[in-house]
Design an enzyme around this catalytic site. Structure first.
Site, PDB file in Angstrom:
ATOM      1  CE  LYS A  71      -6.157  -0.568  64.650  1.00 53.60           C
ATOM      2  NZ  LYS A  71      -5.283  -1.037  63.556  1.00 53.60           N
ATOM      3  CG  ASP A 121     -10.945   0.065  60.557  1.00 50.08           C
ATOM      4  OD1 ASP A 121     -10.399   0.066  59.441  1.00 50.08           O
ATOM      5  OD2 ASP A 121     -10.873  -0.897  61.341  1.00 50.08           O
ATOM      6  NE  ARG A 135      -7.678  -9.913  57.517  1.00 53.27           N
ATOM      7  CZ  ARG A 135      -6.385  -9.755  57.243  1.00 53.27           C
ATOM      8  NH1 ARG A 135      -5.650 -10.801  56.903  1.00 53.27           N
ATOM      9  NH2 ARG A 135      -5.832  -8.555  57.294  1.00 53.27           N
TER      10      ARG A 135
END
Length: 472
Positions: free
Chosen positions: A250, A261, A326
């Site tokens: 990032k 997060d 995910r």
């Protein structure tokens, strides 16, 4: 917790607080007692008090001390009126009143005292682990019509979630998140088991291991079970304690808030805290699963283009290492799905697309069952915990099916990012009677009444109040 929510002792002396609406000819002032009534009305007029929402007017007693206060709550809502701009209006009074115990002595028609009292509790929160701040000053005597212990339980869950999110990764890595889960389990008599490090490979959690193996602390899967009988409720929370983005690193501006997060993990632990405090866990089989990892960079970091085999056996092509949440959720969902729970809920700070679509205060949720979705959305609306349903849009399934594996963790093109992430997760939750996914932000970007800047609970109260209807 950095602070703990509590009401004032109802037997203690308390100053009166009058809730006032504006009227056609000025504020609809109550009849004030003698010690403030001699000058109270004139004083309110001199201060320009009109009863508009959020306006506060301290009233002197005849001795010159504070004798009470007027707080404007605005006009009564019309039937079907849109939600107020501020969820917890009375929290403004909690944050502005001088140090004392306060008792609400009026109950205007159409004013929700329960939500007002909850907002007052939320306003007591302070995160003071690293810098001591002012303790909350004004304390509220719980109104007689309000279930005080229930509100304290909800606020305690909120405070826990805020504390966990606000703590930086230097003190909230996977091991620290495990310690917080163990503490919760100890307080409420739950069992906890942990699979960590290379044992994740041995026990078939390959994607949790792959994402977390480069971290300073070994990755792990936390599994809490609360004693109880009844329908099965399983909560799965994303526990990425810090997210660099991995090898798809990032930029600094995007990495600054990545201590949050693990907001999904914080929220499921906060919800479990509330359920346990309310004694509701005895009437269900509550399980909490948290894959706790750091998405870091080292020689062992997983790479763009890698193909991972999940616990379920589905292969996943990694087209962006910054779409790691995910992956770890998928292995945890597959474990949860083995037991075919009645309700399986995942919560995660998963996609920027959700924030682009709905902003930071309105988290989307995904659910195939219209009745369950209606119960959740109505509960969120009625309990100042707004959520909004987005679809599992099946025509987009092809977007998560790459050429060389069963699934793609980051479809190209950037379209429908929140929906494709939800579709990805649904592939691992096929046996649950109901599956719901929340894509939360977990952060209050600027201070609001009862909601200081920082970590935030989202969706917890909506779930809490919808459970009786969903689980029967």
């Amino acid at each position: 917790m950095s602070s703990f929510p509590e009401f004032a002792d109802p037997s203690a002396d308390a100053l009166p607080l009058w809730l006032v609406r504006p009227g056609e000819n000025g504020p609809d002032l109550p009849t004030l007692p003698a010690k403030v009534g001699l000058i109270g009305n004139a004083w309110a007029a001199a201060q320009g008090f009109t009863g508009r929402a959020g306006q506060l007017c301290l009233l002197p007693s005849v001795s010159g001390a504070v004798g009470g206060a007027l707080f404007g709550i605005g006009p009564a809502p019309a039937p079907g009126e849109r939600p107020a701009r501020e969820r917890f209006l009375l929290a403004r009074a909690a944050e502005a009143l001088p140090k004392a115990n306060w008792r609400i002595v009026t109950n205007p028609e159409g004013f929700d005292l329960t939500q007002a009292a909850l907002g007052w509790l939320f306003a007591q929160y302070r995160f003071d682990r690293y810098k001591k701040g002012d303790a909350p000053m004004a304390r509220l005597v719980c109104p007689e019509s309000v279930d005080g212990p229930r509100l304290v339980a909800m606020a305690a869950g909120e405070f826990l979630a805020r504390d966990l999110i606000n703590t930086p990764a230097s003190d909230m890595g996977p091991a620290d998140l495990e310690a917080a889960a163990r503490d919760l389990a100890t307080r409420h008599g739950a069992q906890i088991s942990v699979i960590a490090g290379d044992d994740l490979i041995a026990q078939n959690f390959p994607m949790i291991h792959a994402v977390g193996r480069a971290g300073a602390q070994p990755p792990r899967l936390l599994d809490l079970r609360f004693p109880g009988e009844g329908p099965k409720l399983t909560l799965v929370g994303k526990g990425v304690c810090f997210d660099t983005g991995g090898l798809d690193i990032k930029p600094p501006a995007s990495m600054g808030l990545m201590k949050k997060d693990m907001g999904g993990a914080a929220n499921v632990l906060g919800l479990a805290e509330t359920l346990a405090r309310l004694g509701l866990t005895s009437g269900m089989q509550l399980r909490v699963l948290i894959p706790a990892v750091e998405n870091a960079i080292s020689a062992s970091a997983f790479r763009p283009g890698d193909v991972l085999t999940s616990r379920k056996g589905l292969t996943v092509e990694v087209n962006n290492t910054d779409a790691e949440g995910r992956l770890v959720l998928a292995d945890a969902l597959a474990l949860a799905d083995d037991e075919a729970p009645d309700l399986l809920i995942s919560m995660a700070t998963l996609t920027g697309a959700a924030r682009v679509a709905l902003g930071p205060e309105l988290p989307p949720f995904f659910c195939d069952d219209d009745g369950v979705a209606a119960s959740l959305q109505n509960a969120g609306r009625d309990n100042a915990d707004p959520i909004w349903r987005l679809p599992f849009w099946e025509p987009y399934e092809t977007m998560i099916e790459p050429a060389i594996a069963d699934l793609d963790n980051a479809p190209s093109g950037g379209f429908a990012g929140a929906i494709t992430a939800a579709l990805f997760l649904r592939r691992f939750s096929e046996s649950a009677r109901h599956y719901v996914h929340f894509d939360i932000y977990g952060w209050q970007p600027s201070a609001a009444p009862g909601r200081p800047k920082g970590g935030a609970g989202q969706g917890m109260r909506a779930i809490l109040h919808a459970l009786p209807e969903i689980l029967g």
